[in-house]
Design an enzyme around this catalytic site. Structure first.
Site, PDB file in Angstrom:
ATOM      1  CB  SER A  56      -8.953 -14.426   2.137  1.00 56.10           C
ATOM      2  OG  SER A  56      -8.687 -15.732   1.704  1.00 56.10           O
ATOM      3  CE1 TYR A  61      -5.152 -15.804   2.361  1.00 58.09           C
ATOM      4  CE2 TYR A  61      -3.474 -14.105   2.470  1.00 58.09           C
ATOM      5  CZ  TYR A  61      -4.638 -14.608   1.930  1.00 58.09           C
ATOM      6  OH  TYR A  61      -5.304 -13.893   0.954  1.00 58.09           O
TER       7      TYR A  61
HETATM    8  P1  NAP Z   1      -0.187  -8.955  -4.394  1.00 59.48           P
HETATM    9  O1  NAP Z   1      -0.297  -8.986  -5.871  1.00 59.48           O
HETATM   10  O2  NAP Z   1       0.840  -9.757  -3.685  1.00 59.48           O
HETATM   11  O3  NAP Z   1      -0.086  -7.410  -3.907  1.00 59.48           O
HETATM   12  C1  NAP Z   1       0.055  -7.173  -2.545  1.00 59.48           C
HETATM   13  C2  NAP Z   1       0.214  -5.680  -2.370  1.00 59.48           C
HETATM   14  O4  NAP Z   1       0.426  -5.407  -0.982  1.00 59.48           O
HETATM   15  C3  NAP Z   1       1.365  -5.112  -3.137  1.00 59.48           C
HETATM   16  O5  NAP Z   1       0.996  -3.847  -3.681  1.00 59.48           O
HETATM   17  C4  NAP Z   1       2.428  -4.911  -2.050  1.00 59.48           C
HETATM   18  O6  NAP Z   1       3.215  -3.813  -2.397  1.00 59.48           O
HETATM   19  C5  NAP Z   1       1.577  -4.571  -0.852  1.00 59.48           C
HETATM   20  N1  NAP Z   1       2.209  -4.827   0.446  1.00 59.48           N
HETATM   21  C6  NAP Z   1       2.582  -6.023   0.958  1.00 59.48           C
HETATM   22  N2  NAP Z   1       3.091  -5.854   2.188  1.00 59.48           N
HETATM   23  C7  NAP Z   1       3.041  -4.511   2.454  1.00 59.48           C
HETATM   24  C8  NAP Z   1       3.420  -3.704   3.561  1.00 59.48           C
HETATM   25  N3  NAP Z   1       3.972  -4.218   4.673  1.00 59.48           N
HETATM   26  N4  NAP Z   1       3.226  -2.363   3.475  1.00 59.48           N
HETATM   27  C9  NAP Z   1       2.691  -1.822   2.364  1.00 59.48           C
HETATM   28  N5  NAP Z   1       2.300  -2.521   1.273  1.00 59.48           N
HETATM   29  C10 NAP Z   1       2.476  -3.860   1.344  1.00 59.48           C
HETATM   30  O7  NAP Z   1      -1.575  -9.414  -3.753  1.00 59.48           O
HETATM   31  P2  NAP Z   1      -3.056  -9.420  -4.355  1.00 59.48           P
HETATM   32  O8  NAP Z   1      -3.343 -10.751  -4.925  1.00 59.48           O
HETATM   33  O9  NAP Z   1      -3.281  -8.178  -5.165  1.00 59.48           O
HETATM   34  O10 NAP Z   1      -3.864  -9.325  -2.972  1.00 59.48           O
HETATM   35  C11 NAP Z   1      -4.256  -8.091  -2.426  1.00 59.48           C
HETATM   36  C12 NAP Z   1      -5.076  -8.417  -1.193  1.00 59.48           C
HETATM   37  O11 NAP Z   1      -6.115  -9.330  -1.552  1.00 59.48           O
HETATM   38  C13 NAP Z   1      -4.264  -9.122  -0.109  1.00 59.48           C
HETATM   39  O12 NAP Z   1      -4.742  -8.697   1.163  1.00 59.48           O
HETATM   40  C14 NAP Z   1      -4.613 -10.604  -0.326  1.00 59.48           C
HETATM   41  O13 NAP Z   1      -4.466 -11.345   0.873  1.00 59.48           O
HETATM   42  C15 NAP Z   1      -6.037 -10.499  -0.727  1.00 59.48           C
HETATM   43  N6  NAP Z   1      -6.576 -11.631  -1.476  1.00 59.48           N
HETATM   44  C16 NAP Z   1      -5.993 -12.036  -2.642  1.00 59.48           C
HETATM   45  C17 NAP Z   1      -6.591 -13.099  -3.354  1.00 59.48           C
HETATM   46  C18 NAP Z   1      -6.024 -13.629  -4.643  1.00 59.48           C
HETATM   47  O14 NAP Z   1      -6.477 -14.721  -5.063  1.00 59.48           O
HETATM   48  N7  NAP Z   1      -5.110 -12.947  -5.288  1.00 59.48           N
HETATM   49  C19 NAP Z   1      -7.759 -13.688  -2.881  1.00 59.48           C
HETATM   50  C20 NAP Z   1      -8.304 -13.251  -1.664  1.00 59.48           C
HETATM   51  C21 NAP Z   1      -7.703 -12.211  -0.982  1.00 59.48           C
HETATM   52  P3  NAP Z   1       4.828  -3.850  -2.242  1.00 59.48           P
HETATM   53  O15 NAP Z   1       5.279  -5.293  -2.275  1.00 59.48           O
HETATM   54  O16 NAP Z   1       5.312  -3.041  -3.382  1.00 59.48           O
HETATM   55  O17 NAP Z   1       5.070  -3.199  -0.930  1.00 59.48           O
HETATM   56  C1  GCO Z   2      -3.846 -19.873  -1.527  1.00 61.21           C
HETATM   57  C2  GCO Z   2      -4.300 -18.606  -2.206  1.00 61.21           C
HETATM   58  C3  GCO Z   2      -5.504 -18.053  -1.488  1.00 61.21           C
HETATM   59  C4  GCO Z   2      -5.967 -16.793  -2.184  1.00 61.21           C
HETATM   60  C5  GCO Z   2      -7.152 -16.206  -1.524  1.00 61.21           C
HETATM   61  C6  GCO Z   2      -8.341 -17.091  -1.585  1.00 61.21           C
HETATM   62  O1  GCO Z   2      -2.649 -20.076  -1.393  1.00 61.21           O
HETATM   63  O2  GCO Z   2      -4.758 -20.631  -1.144  1.00 61.21           O
HETATM   64  O3  GCO Z   2      -3.266 -17.649  -2.231  1.00 61.21           O
HETATM   65  O4  GCO Z   2      -5.184 -17.788  -0.159  1.00 61.21           O
HETATM   66  O5  GCO Z   2      -4.972 -15.838  -2.171  1.00 61.21           O
HETATM   67  O6  GCO Z   2      -6.876 -15.753  -0.233  1.00 61.21           O
HETATM   68  O7  GCO Z   2      -9.466 -16.321  -1.157  1.00 61.21           O
END
Ligand code: NAP
Ligand code: GCO
Ligand code: CA
Length: 267
Positions: free
Chosen positions: A147, A160
């Site tokens: 992230s 986080y």
């Molecule tokens: P999301 O929409 O909240 O999806 C998270 C996924 O993780 C869901 O499929 C959830 O499935 C699963 N999950 C959560 N806890 C779990 C557990 N204990 N065991 C198994 N599955 C679990 O998140 P996203 O935005 O797609 O993010 C995916 C990844 O990218 C995360 O690591 C997040 O930190 C990272 N990320 C996101 C962003 C952003 O801006 N969106 C930016 C940087 C990094 P269930 O709830 O159905 O179990």
């Molecule tokens: C926040 C956001 C971020 C994004 C991502 C950025 O609350 O600042 O959720 O953490 O998810 O991780 O790279």
């Protein structure tokens, strides 16, 4: 060397954790289009049913497991069954993750531990379960979804940021420890991506205006937009393919330029 062929994932087995929707689903879809067999997990039957339908609609024969990635026994059972019924895992994406946005002094130690458990302990647990098969096979790709918070902090995301900072170093350590066995471990650092996880930051305000945080991110992003899960597809295929066999221990930031930019100057 056939450069374009080196991006193919033909015949590979890819496990993407937490790929019922969001970023994980997009990465799994990209891998399927590049020729891989897709396996994914989530925590409950409801999301599993929705996900299986979504994969089918994309023409993807994904195999889904109900598995909590923080539970070592469940992970061991899942990996064992995958190896028995699908094949040794060639590509692992540690994508499953949660966030809790709570001011640090209001956050309980238990809430802090829950985030560390999913976002840092689980990538260790799943990687540890998958690496033996990769060692036997003589190759492997591990991609950890880091992230911007692997590099920067902000209010309310102490757990986080600590987890994602740790995940950056776990990535470098797996690269260091297993690089000689032709296992590459890299990270992808998405910027601000429009998924359910960031939906609260983009909510339209009662007066119809955009969320203040939404406006803030736009002013901090050279691309002047939020990312979409699709923006991660190409980078994820690259890091899972032979095209990146000499890339190891790197975090590839897919953030529209935020980490390079001080922010739009006041008019
Ligand atoms: P999301 O929409 O909240 O999806 C998270 C996924 O993780 C869901 O499929 C959830 O499935 C699963 N999950 C959560 N806890 C779990 C557990 N204990 N065991 C198994 N599955 C679990 O998140 P996203 O935005 O797609 O993010 C995916 C990844 O990218 C995360 O690591 C997040 O930190 C990272 N990320 C996101 C962003 C952003 O801006 N969106 C930016 C940087 C990094 P269930 O709830 O159905 O179990
Ligand atoms: C926040 C956001 C971020 C994004 C991502 C950025 O609350 O600042 O959720 O953490 O998810 O991780 O790279
Ligand atoms: Ca647990």
């Amino acid at each position: 060397m056939d450069v374009m062929k080196s991006f193919s994932l033909e015949g590979k087995v890819a496990l993407v954790t937490g790929a019922a929707y969001g970023i994980g689903f997009a990465i799994a879809e990209a891998y399927a289009k590049a020729g891989a067999k897709i396996v994914f997990n989530c925590r409950g039957q409801e999301h599993m049913d929705v996900a299986m339908k979504a994969y089918e609609e994309k023409g993807i024969k994904a195999k889904g497991y109900i598995c909590d990635v923080t539970d070592e026994a469940q992970v061991a059972d899942m990996v064992q069954d995958i190896e028995k019924t699908v094949g040794t895992i060639d590509i692992l994406v540690n994508n499953a993750g949660i966030i809790k946005r709570i001011p640090m002094t209001d956050m309980s130690a238990e809430e802090f531990r829950q985030v560390i458990d999913v976002d840092l302990n689980a990538p260790f647990i799943v990687s540890k379960a998958v690496i033996p098969g990769m060692l036997k096979k003589g190759h492997g790709k591990i991609i950890n979804i880091c992230s911007m918070m692997s590099e920067l902090g902000r209010e309310t995301v102490s757990a986080y940021a600590a987890a994602k900072g740790g995940l950056k170093m776990l990535t470098k350590n797996i690269a260091s420890e297993y690089g000689e066995f032709n296992i590459q471990c890299n990270g992808i650092g998405p910027g601000y991506i429009a998924t359910p996880q960031t939906a609260p930051l983009r909510e339209i305000q009662p007066d119809g205006s955009r969320h203040p945080f939404d406006q803030f991110i736009i002013s901090k992003t050279p691309a002047a937009r939020w990312g979409n899960p699709e923006d991660l597809m190409g980078p994820a295929v690259f890091l899972a393919s032979e095209a990146s066999d000499f890339v190891n221990g790197q975090i590839l930031y897919v953030d529209g330029g935020i980490l390079a930019y001080i922010g739009k100057q006041p008019k």
